[in-house]
Write a protein that holds these residues in place. Structure first.
Motif, PDB file in Angstrom:
ATOM      1  N   PRO A  55      68.037  -5.496  43.794  1.00  0.00           N
ATOM      2  CA  PRO A  55      68.865  -5.378  45.352  1.00  0.00           C
ATOM      3  C   PRO A  55      68.504  -5.764  46.443  1.00  0.00           C
ATOM      4  O   PRO A  55      67.252  -5.919  47.149  1.00  0.00           O
ATOM      5  CB  PRO A  55      69.521  -4.297  45.320  1.00  0.00           C
ATOM      6  N   ASP A  56      69.316  -6.610  47.100  1.00  0.00           N
ATOM      7  CA  ASP A  56      68.630  -7.062  48.866  1.00  0.00           C
ATOM      8  C   ASP A  56      69.706  -5.999  49.589  1.00  0.00           C
ATOM      9  O   ASP A  56      70.350  -6.319  49.356  1.00  0.00           O
ATOM     10  CB  ASP A  56      69.537  -8.778  48.987  1.00  0.00           C
ATOM     11  N   ALA A  57      68.085  -5.635  49.726  1.00  0.00           N
ATOM     12  CA  ALA A  57      68.792  -3.634  50.860  1.00  0.00           C
ATOM     13  C   ALA A  57      69.456  -5.039  52.244  1.00  0.00           C
ATOM     14  O   ALA A  57      70.001  -3.962  52.711  1.00  0.00           O
ATOM     15  CB  ALA A  57      67.426  -3.596  51.373  1.00  0.00           C
ATOM     16  N   ARG A  58      68.400  -6.037  52.963  1.00  0.00           N
ATOM     17  CA  ARG A  58      69.063  -6.537  53.575  1.00  0.00           C
ATOM     18  C   ARG A  58      70.937  -6.813  53.449  1.00  0.00           C
ATOM     19  O   ARG A  58      71.395  -7.236  54.168  1.00  0.00           O
ATOM     20  CB  ARG A  58      68.735  -7.872  54.261  1.00  0.00           C
ATOM     21  N   ALA A  59      71.402  -7.419  52.354  1.00  0.00           N
ATOM     22  CA  ALA A  59      72.806  -8.096  52.245  1.00  0.00           C
ATOM     23  C   ALA A  59      73.784  -6.459  51.981  1.00  0.00           C
ATOM     24  O   ALA A  59      74.682  -6.810  52.535  1.00  0.00           O
ATOM     25  CB  ALA A  59      72.668  -8.784  50.772  1.00  0.00           C
ATOM     26  N   LEU A  61      72.654  -3.901  53.272  1.00  0.00           N
ATOM     27  CA  LEU A  61      73.273  -3.131  54.353  1.00  0.00           C
ATOM     28  C   LEU A  61      74.327  -4.464  55.190  1.00  0.00           C
ATOM     29  O   LEU A  61      74.872  -3.793  56.456  1.00  0.00           O
ATOM     30  CB  LEU A  61      72.157  -3.306  55.404  1.00  0.00           C
ATOM     31  N   LEU A  62      74.073  -5.964  55.554  1.00  0.00           N
ATOM     32  CA  LEU A  62      74.498  -6.788  56.659  1.00  0.00           C
ATOM     33  C   LEU A  62      76.690  -6.016  56.367  1.00  0.00           C
ATOM     34  O   LEU A  62      77.333  -6.201  56.602  1.00  0.00           O
ATOM     35  CB  LEU A  62      74.732  -7.762  56.079  1.00  0.00           C
ATOM     36  N   HIS A  65      78.699  -1.025  57.022  1.00  0.00           N
ATOM     37  CA  HIS A  65      78.480  -0.552  58.601  1.00  0.00           C
ATOM     38  C   HIS A  65      77.642   0.780  58.474  1.00  0.00           C
ATOM     39  O   HIS A  65      76.753   0.230  59.903  1.00  0.00           O
ATOM     40  CB  HIS A  65      79.843   0.103  59.390  1.00  0.00           C
ATOM     41  N   LEU A  69      69.225   3.838  58.537  1.00  0.00           N
ATOM     42  CA  LEU A  69      68.123   3.539  59.069  1.00  0.00           C
ATOM     43  C   LEU A  69      67.469   4.104  60.415  1.00  0.00           C
ATOM     44  O   LEU A  69      67.446   4.408  61.654  1.00  0.00           O
ATOM     45  CB  LEU A  69      67.871   1.710  59.437  1.00  0.00           C
ATOM     46  N   GLU A  93      64.126  10.780  53.919  1.00  0.00           N
ATOM     47  CA  GLU A  93      64.438  10.400  52.483  1.00  0.00           C
ATOM     48  C   GLU A  93      65.346  11.260  51.971  1.00  0.00           C
ATOM     49  O   GLU A  93      66.425  10.912  51.165  1.00  0.00           O
ATOM     50  CB  GLU A  93      63.500   9.808  52.071  1.00  0.00           C
ATOM     51  N   LEU A 118      65.096  -2.704  66.648  1.00  0.00           N
ATOM     52  CA  LEU A 118      66.898  -3.197  67.112  1.00  0.00           C
ATOM     53  C   LEU A 118      67.529  -3.893  66.292  1.00  0.00           C
ATOM     54  O   LEU A 118      68.706  -4.102  65.603  1.00  0.00           O
ATOM     55  CB  LEU A 118      66.744  -3.334  68.192  1.00  0.00           C
ATOM     56  N   ALA A 119      66.112  -5.176  66.418  1.00  0.00           N
ATOM     57  CA  ALA A 119      66.582  -6.444  65.382  1.00  0.00           C
ATOM     58  C   ALA A 119      67.458  -5.991  64.038  1.00  0.00           C
ATOM     59  O   ALA A 119      67.992  -6.655  63.487  1.00  0.00           O
ATOM     60  CB  ALA A 119      65.928  -7.124  65.525  1.00  0.00           C
ATOM     61  N   ASP A 120      66.150  -5.194  63.718  1.00  0.00           N
ATOM     62  CA  ASP A 120      66.937  -4.512  62.129  1.00  0.00           C
ATOM     63  C   ASP A 120      67.182  -3.447  61.932  1.00  0.00           C
ATOM     64  O   ASP A 120      67.715  -2.943  61.048  1.00  0.00           O
ATOM     65  CB  ASP A 120      65.076  -3.791  61.546  1.00  0.00           C
ATOM     66  N   ARG A 121      68.475  -3.455  62.814  1.00  0.00           N
ATOM     67  CA  ARG A 121      69.455  -2.413  62.943  1.00  0.00           C
ATOM     68  C   ARG A 121      69.610  -0.626  62.600  1.00  0.00           C
ATOM     69  O   ARG A 121      70.319  -0.009  61.849  1.00  0.00           O
ATOM     70  CB  ARG A 121      70.621  -2.772  61.506  1.00  0.00           C
ATOM     71  N   GLU A 142      71.323   5.335  75.529  1.00  0.00           N
ATOM     72  CA  GLU A 142      73.043   4.890  76.063  1.00  0.00           C
ATOM     73  C   GLU A 142      73.783   3.998  74.095  1.00  0.00           C
ATOM     74  O   GLU A 142      74.533   3.779  74.002  1.00  0.00           O
ATOM     75  CB  GLU A 142      73.159   4.480  76.906  1.00  0.00           C
TER      76      GLU A 142
ATOM     77  N   LYS B   8      81.209  -0.977  68.196  1.00  0.00           N
ATOM     78  CA  LYS B   8      80.497  -1.524  67.693  1.00  0.00           C
ATOM     79  C   LYS B   8      79.105  -1.864  68.059  1.00  0.00           C
ATOM     80  O   LYS B   8      79.629  -2.622  68.870  1.00  0.00           O
ATOM     81  CB  LYS B   8      81.529  -2.195  66.580  1.00  0.00           C
ATOM     82  N   ARG B   9      78.270  -2.759  67.350  1.00  0.00           N
ATOM     83  CA  ARG B   9      77.338  -3.475  68.028  1.00  0.00           C
ATOM     84  C   ARG B   9      77.820  -5.168  68.161  1.00  0.00           C
ATOM     85  O   ARG B   9      78.515  -5.229  67.586  1.00  0.00           O
ATOM     86  CB  ARG B   9      76.336  -3.451  66.962  1.00  0.00           C
ATOM     87  N   ARG B  54      72.235  -8.536  70.822  1.00  0.00           N
ATOM     88  CA  ARG B  54      71.258  -9.092  70.042  1.00  0.00           C
ATOM     89  C   ARG B  54      71.216  -9.108  68.874  1.00  0.00           C
ATOM     90  O   ARG B  54      71.879  -8.947  68.206  1.00  0.00           O
ATOM     91  CB  ARG B  54      70.044  -7.397  69.715  1.00  0.00           C
ATOM     92  N   PRO B  55      70.856 -10.449  68.502  1.00  0.00           N
ATOM     93  CA  PRO B  55      70.624 -11.233  67.294  1.00  0.00           C
ATOM     94  C   PRO B  55      70.159  -9.654  65.787  1.00  0.00           C
ATOM     95  O   PRO B  55      69.364  -9.156  66.312  1.00  0.00           O
ATOM     96  CB  PRO B  55      69.568 -11.869  67.524  1.00  0.00           C
ATOM     97  N   ASP B  56      71.153 -10.158  65.008  1.00  0.00           N
ATOM     98  CA  ASP B  56      70.974  -9.325  64.009  1.00  0.00           C
ATOM     99  C   ASP B  56      70.167 -10.198  63.099  1.00  0.00           C
ATOM    100  O   ASP B  56      70.121 -10.675  62.095  1.00  0.00           O
ATOM    101  CB  ASP B  56      72.357  -9.151  63.101  1.00  0.00           C
ATOM    102  N   ALA B  57      68.837  -9.084  62.808  1.00  0.00           N
ATOM    103  CA  ALA B  57      67.306  -9.969  61.648  1.00  0.00           C
ATOM    104  C   ALA B  57      68.422 -10.196  60.595  1.00  0.00           C
ATOM    105  O   ALA B  57      67.695 -10.760  59.909  1.00  0.00           O
ATOM    106  CB  ALA B  57      66.313  -8.513  62.320  1.00  0.00           C
ATOM    107  N   ARG B  58      68.687  -9.111  59.847  1.00  0.00           N
ATOM    108  CA  ARG B  58      69.208  -8.901  58.434  1.00  0.00           C
ATOM    109  C   ARG B  58      69.687  -9.784  58.307  1.00  0.00           C
ATOM    110  O   ARG B  58      70.300 -10.349  56.971  1.00  0.00           O
ATOM    111  CB  ARG B  58      69.806  -7.165  58.096  1.00  0.00           C
ATOM    112  N   LEU B  62      69.817 -13.335  55.847  1.00  0.00           N
ATOM    113  CA  LEU B  62      70.546 -13.601  53.970  1.00  0.00           C
ATOM    114  C   LEU B  62      70.824 -14.744  54.436  1.00  0.00           C
ATOM    115  O   LEU B  62      71.011 -15.614  53.273  1.00  0.00           O
ATOM    116  CB  LEU B  62      72.046 -12.495  55.053  1.00  0.00           C
ATOM    117  N   ALA B 119      62.280  -4.350  48.633  1.00  0.00           N
ATOM    118  CA  ALA B 119      63.548  -4.742  48.949  1.00  0.00           C
ATOM    119  C   ALA B 119      64.765  -6.080  49.797  1.00  0.00           C
ATOM    120  O   ALA B 119      65.684  -6.046  50.266  1.00  0.00           O
ATOM    121  CB  ALA B 119      64.407  -3.231  48.705  1.00  0.00           C
ATOM    122  N   ASP B 120      63.100  -5.436  50.716  1.00  0.00           N
ATOM    123  CA  ASP B 120      63.406  -6.086  52.188  1.00  0.00           C
ATOM    124  C   ASP B 120      63.289  -7.340  52.256  1.00  0.00           C
ATOM    125  O   ASP B 120      62.893  -7.635  52.856  1.00  0.00           O
ATOM    126  CB  ASP B 120      62.293  -5.758  53.329  1.00  0.00           C
TER     127      ASP B 120
END
Lengths: 338, 338
Positions: A55-59, A61-62, A65, A69, A93, A118-121, A142, B8-9, B54-58, B62, B119-120
């Motif tokens: 499985p693609d963890a990033r997809a 997560l995308l 919502h 993480l 975990e 932050l970029a990693d969500r 904030e 939301k973001r 912020r750009p979403d790295a994930r 993708l 997975a990442d």
DNA sequence: AGCCAAGGCGCGTTGAAGAAT
DNA sequence: TATTCTTCAACGCGCCTTGGC
């Protein structure tokens, strides 16, 4: 051995094609939720296995919502942080959260470390000993739950949570241990502007005052490393009368002291007692055998994780500041004065 | 302070709406590529700033087929690994790659660490001291570039790259240093099945043979920690005649030896010489002052990163195994025998 | 009716191709 | 013809709705 026909990473669709089902069904099987028959399930798993599907963890997560993480900023140079990180994994975990690490090093400042998280969500940030200005941390808080571990911040001025050891209490217990042994001339080698340093200074002063030793209060500038301790020790050597005990900012500083004393032929603890702070591996080494104040690392990690998860899940956050009690570990570098 | 209307973001679309342009144009501006006018560019950046975009790295990953991600597996318990990780950051970022860390700890085995990296969507793996079976590593290496640092693997049996210190040479130089001082009864405390341990044993034997000391070869079981060293030292205490020098598997093991010798009243280096391996902070501490074999950490990291990047970019990989030379650091725990 | 499976859409982003100046 | 901008589709996955037996 990847059997992916086109050289690319296999996807749900590849598995589906091989198993002769739809991608939706493969998704169901891969997540282990109900909605697929046993025979199909087995066939899909076999197909996935055969082509090496992951499985693609990033997809994933995308799509959802929540990202689940937790971002962790830590310093590679501080062994203490490594121990804390281990505790974070252990606490996160089981609660269903993944950990994303971002290190601070010489070539990589805190700003970059946090930006990466932050970029990693990441949904929340756990910062170990952050040096960033309080205003910057407040700004971050904030946007998402943030907890600072081992760096104290003025409470109620921002939403930043704080988890820390009761530094003042730790030093106080060290001083009390020395006083009980009969010491009066007790010096503190401080940590300058390091996290926790001012609390430890305060704990020292409080304890001295409380025992009627206000006139004997003496704080020497120190720091976090062996070199700082060694420098302070050299200053002490020229002092007459020499103090009978020293409370150092941390273990590394204490080891620097021990070293200079050893080389100068000053016996520890016979001629001078030394107490450290942290209970690091260093302190436990048999030939260092340092009396020190232990921080409760598992509890610190656990509290930090608990704090941000509570915020994320809208549970009531009991207190914005969690103060963990330290524990004095008496070893061989303290004894009654001659 | 996020001005995102819905809590939301903020996304590209939010910025686009605010700036009155298309999302594609915002994308162009955020990446700083050409294709947008100066006025618009400024307007978009301002809008992004205002809503805290912020750009979403994930999501970015993708979309693009490359991830430019290097996965690093390291152990939190080994200070050595922290230093290596720092070097990886320094080498990877200038080359345009991002680093993803995955720690191995008591509660988190290598399998899980590697699974998380895969997975990442990491494009390559850098493994520090992997303990997994060679077959498992070979399997991984069929899927993506993999380099093992500090763990030796039989070359040409798999695609796994290896970057390591010339462990045998390091121990050989230690033995030669001792022989030059006049020692003959030189013992080796080994590292069992730890990475590098067999090479260090071999280096010891080779050096002893080469100097006509084959009859004096003696290897005692040891390990990676102070406790292992201490245990070996106790064995040595009961040995008659006692050897005049010891080459330990690593610095921690050596420190364990020093400790027991110190407590037993055996003078180092007067009665017995001790050599470590790693040149860790421990060794440098003035009151340990250990003669040891230093590993070239920056070069190890750099070689590991260089290796996987070369593979990723289809450049010719000069050699599958990179061997980095160690360097003997003579300090205070070695001297001529009495 | 009840189970299973398929199809479509959306997540945030980028690249290609085309439209408007 | 250039430049600036837009539209459209796709990346890999998960949820929801629909359809089939």
């Amino acid at each position: 051995m990847s059997t992916a026909s086109n050289g690319k990473r296999p996807t749900l669709a590849d598995v589906a094609a091989r198993a002769g089902v739809s991608t939706a069904l493969v998704s169901i099987v891969m997540r282990g939720v109900k909605g697929a028959g046993d025979a199909t399930r087995e066939r899909v798993l076999k197909a996935a296995q055969e082509i090496g599907y992951r499985p693609d963890a990033r997809a994933r997560l995308l799509r959802s919502h929540r990202s689940q993480l937790l971002g962790v900023q830590f310093s590679l140079e501080q062994a203490f942080h490594s121990d804390l990180v281990e505790g974070v994994y252990a606490a996160a975990e089981p609660a269903g959260y993944q950990v994303v690490l971002s290190a601070v090093a010489a070539s990589r400042g805190e700003q970059r470390a946090v930006d990466a998280l932050l970029a990693d969500r990441c949904e929340a940030l756990i910062l170990f000993g952050p040096q960033a200005p309080a205003a910057r941390l407040a700004e971050l808080a904030e946007q998402l739950p943030v907890v600072s571990v081992a760096r104290r911040l003025r409470p109620s001025t921002s939403r930043v949570g704080v988890v820390r050891t009761a530094d003042d209490e730790g030093v106080r217990s060290a001083v009390e241990h020395l006083v009980a042994l009969g010491h009066r001339e007790i010096v503190h080698i401080d940590g300058g502007k390091a996290p926790g340093a001012s609390d430890r200074r305060r704990g020292y002063r409080t304890a001295m005052n409380r025992h009627g030793l206000a006139d004997h209060v003496r704080v020497l500038p120190g720091g976090l490393t062996e070199e700082h301790g060694a420098a302070a020790a050299r200053t002490l050597l020229d002092t007459h009368p020499r103090p009978s005990a020293v409370v150092a900012f941390n273990d590394r500083c204490a080891v620097g002291l021990l070293d200079v004393f050893l080389r100068s032929g000053i016996a520890v603890p016979d001629e001078i007692s030394v107490v450290g702070f942290d209970d690091s591996h260093l302190a436990r080494m048999a030939h260092v055998n340092l009396t020190t104040v232990a921080q409760d690392i598992p509890r610190l990690s656990e509290s930090a994780v608990g704090h941000v998860i509570a915020r994320l899940e809208g549970k009531p956050v009991d207190e914005k500041e969690t103060v963990v009690a330290p524990r004095l570990v008496v070893r061989g570098t303290t004894a009654a004065p001659r």
